[in-house]
Scaffold this active site. Sequence first.
Site, PDB file in Angstrom:
ATOM      1  N   HIS A 176      -8.620  -0.699  -8.046  1.00 51.08           N
ATOM      2  CA  HIS A 176      -7.727   0.065  -7.176  1.00 51.08           C
ATOM      3  C   HIS A 176      -6.384   0.313  -7.860  1.00 51.08           C
ATOM      4  O   HIS A 176      -6.049  -0.325  -8.859  1.00 51.08           O
ATOM      5  CB  HIS A 176      -7.476  -0.674  -5.857  1.00 51.08           C
ATOM      6  CG  HIS A 176      -6.712  -1.952  -6.047  1.00 51.08           C
ATOM      7  ND1 HIS A 176      -7.290  -3.082  -6.551  1.00 51.08           N
ATOM      8  CD2 HIS A 176      -5.412  -2.262  -5.820  1.00 51.08           C
ATOM      9  CE1 HIS A 176      -6.388  -4.032  -6.632  1.00 51.08           C
ATOM     10  NE2 HIS A 176      -5.220  -3.558  -6.206  1.00 51.08           N
ATOM     11  N   ASP A 178      -2.401   0.415  -6.362  1.00 50.48           N
ATOM     12  CA  ASP A 178      -1.811  -0.159  -5.149  1.00 50.48           C
ATOM     13  C   ASP A 178      -1.401   0.914  -4.143  1.00 50.48           C
ATOM     14  O   ASP A 178      -0.823   1.940  -4.511  1.00 50.48           O
ATOM     15  CB  ASP A 178      -0.606  -1.033  -5.521  1.00 50.48           C
ATOM     16  CG  ASP A 178      -1.029  -2.218  -6.371  1.00 50.48           C
ATOM     17  OD1 ASP A 178      -2.032  -2.855  -6.030  1.00 50.48           O
ATOM     18  OD2 ASP A 178      -0.366  -2.490  -7.393  1.00 50.48           O
ATOM     19  N   HIS A 325      -6.463  -1.355 -11.449  1.00 51.10           N
ATOM     20  CA  HIS A 325      -6.588  -2.754 -11.844  1.00 51.10           C
ATOM     21  C   HIS A 325      -7.552  -3.475 -10.909  1.00 51.10           C
ATOM     22  O   HIS A 325      -7.909  -2.966  -9.844  1.00 51.10           O
ATOM     23  CB  HIS A 325      -5.225  -3.449 -11.910  1.00 51.10           C
ATOM     24  CG  HIS A 325      -4.444  -3.386 -10.637  1.00 51.10           C
ATOM     25  ND1 HIS A 325      -3.664  -2.305 -10.297  1.00 51.10           N
ATOM     26  CD2 HIS A 325      -4.319  -4.259  -9.610  1.00 51.10           C
ATOM     27  CE1 HIS A 325      -3.086  -2.517  -9.127  1.00 51.10           C
ATOM     28  NE2 HIS A 325      -3.470  -3.696  -8.683  1.00 51.10           N
ATOM     29  N   ARG A 341       4.790  -9.639  -6.248  1.00 47.71           N
ATOM     30  CA  ARG A 341       4.769  -8.270  -6.774  1.00 47.71           C
ATOM     31  C   ARG A 341       5.929  -7.489  -6.169  1.00 47.71           C
ATOM     32  O   ARG A 341       6.215  -7.646  -4.982  1.00 47.71           O
ATOM     33  CB  ARG A 341       3.441  -7.602  -6.399  1.00 47.71           C
ATOM     34  CG  ARG A 341       3.224  -6.251  -7.073  1.00 47.71           C
ATOM     35  CD  ARG A 341       1.928  -5.623  -6.591  1.00 47.71           C
ATOM     36  NE  ARG A 341       2.146  -4.849  -5.377  1.00 47.71           N
ATOM     37  CZ  ARG A 341       1.183  -4.476  -4.529  1.00 47.71           C
ATOM     38  NH1 ARG A 341      -0.067  -4.805  -4.758  1.00 47.71           N
ATOM     39  NH2 ARG A 341       1.470  -3.762  -3.444  1.00 47.71           N
TER      40      ARG A 341
HETATM   41 FE   LIG Z   1      -3.323  -4.498  -6.653  1.00 45.22          FE
END
Ligand SMILES: [Fe+2]
Length: 355
Positions: A176, A178, A325, A341
């Site tokens: 995916h 993000d 990723h 993140r």
């Molecule tokens: Fe992710």
Amino acid sequence: MVANSDTITATTDKIVNKSAPLKPASSLPIVNIDDPQYPRYQDDVKYPPIEEFEHVDRGHNADPKKAALLGAASEIIELTPHIGTEIHGIQLNKLTDQQKDELALLVAERGVVFFRDQDINIHEQIELGRYYGPLHIHPTSGQPKDIPEAHVVLLDGEKTKRQEYIVGRSNSDLWHTDVSYERQPPGLTTLKIDTLPPVGGDTLWASSYLAYEKLSPAIQQLLEGLEAVHSAKEQADASARFGGPVRREPVEHTHPIIRTHPVTKRKALYVNPVFTRRIVGLSHRESDTLLRLLYDHVAGGYDFTVRFKWQKNSVAVWDNRVTVHNAIFDYLTIGRRHGLRVTPQAEKPYLEKSE
Ligand SMILES: [Fe+2]
């Protein structure tokens, strides 16, 4: 189940303790939600829809040679020909604006750049992120107390039982980029990992530039006329089902399947099995078949994929516009992985058609 410790080589430090059995995940301490590192899930807060903004990419200001950034490094390791560079000798909390601009360009070119042994704390990570764009506040993920701009990445065997999106899905379905359902999805994104299982928990990144470039011209041409719907709904429904928050009404947005990076001007494939739902204008059968072809193309793209072995305090900086990723969940019976993140948003995806 406890893994056979004789087969384990620790990646988190140099010590390989073959006599100490690995702890099963169920014996891990319960997460203390008052610890600022750890997430709170039951926040009552509600956020309004995200407003549109004009994104100006910092990479436009960069010296194409990136001399200020690369000149400060003690070592630069290109991990594969097409994606992934590891840089030593630089602390991300000490970058000048010129180096930050050059980092944006480097990440746009290489897809993902890795730094080890980083001192940067979450507040500095947020400040760095804000340099690149307004920070995304996640609608469903755990957030540390009073730091909603930090997205908590946390997984272990116990938590996984509540994660419907992982249970029963193959890792190859978890590629995916993000929050691609947003009108203006993220660009440069940082993740610092501070807790790792004894072994495992690597992350894969694949270049969406190469994913596009390695398609045959006929398929490229077909895709360049198409758009796809990306949806937050399933993520929100799953969160609600497991008692988690839905802090913003789930959105759907339509993006071109091939997008142009505003600085490199290269084209990238922009669909993913986690958030892309259908291709506009095609029947369900056509849409499902075409998307499956593209997902298989990426999942088998070993020649444009890099696999990163984290250490405590490693930071990955990736461009969510031109990579996908996939976190590898191979450690759920033996440990926990945790990190934070920070996710600046970028432009609305667009395709600059070739002449
Ligand atoms: Fe992710």
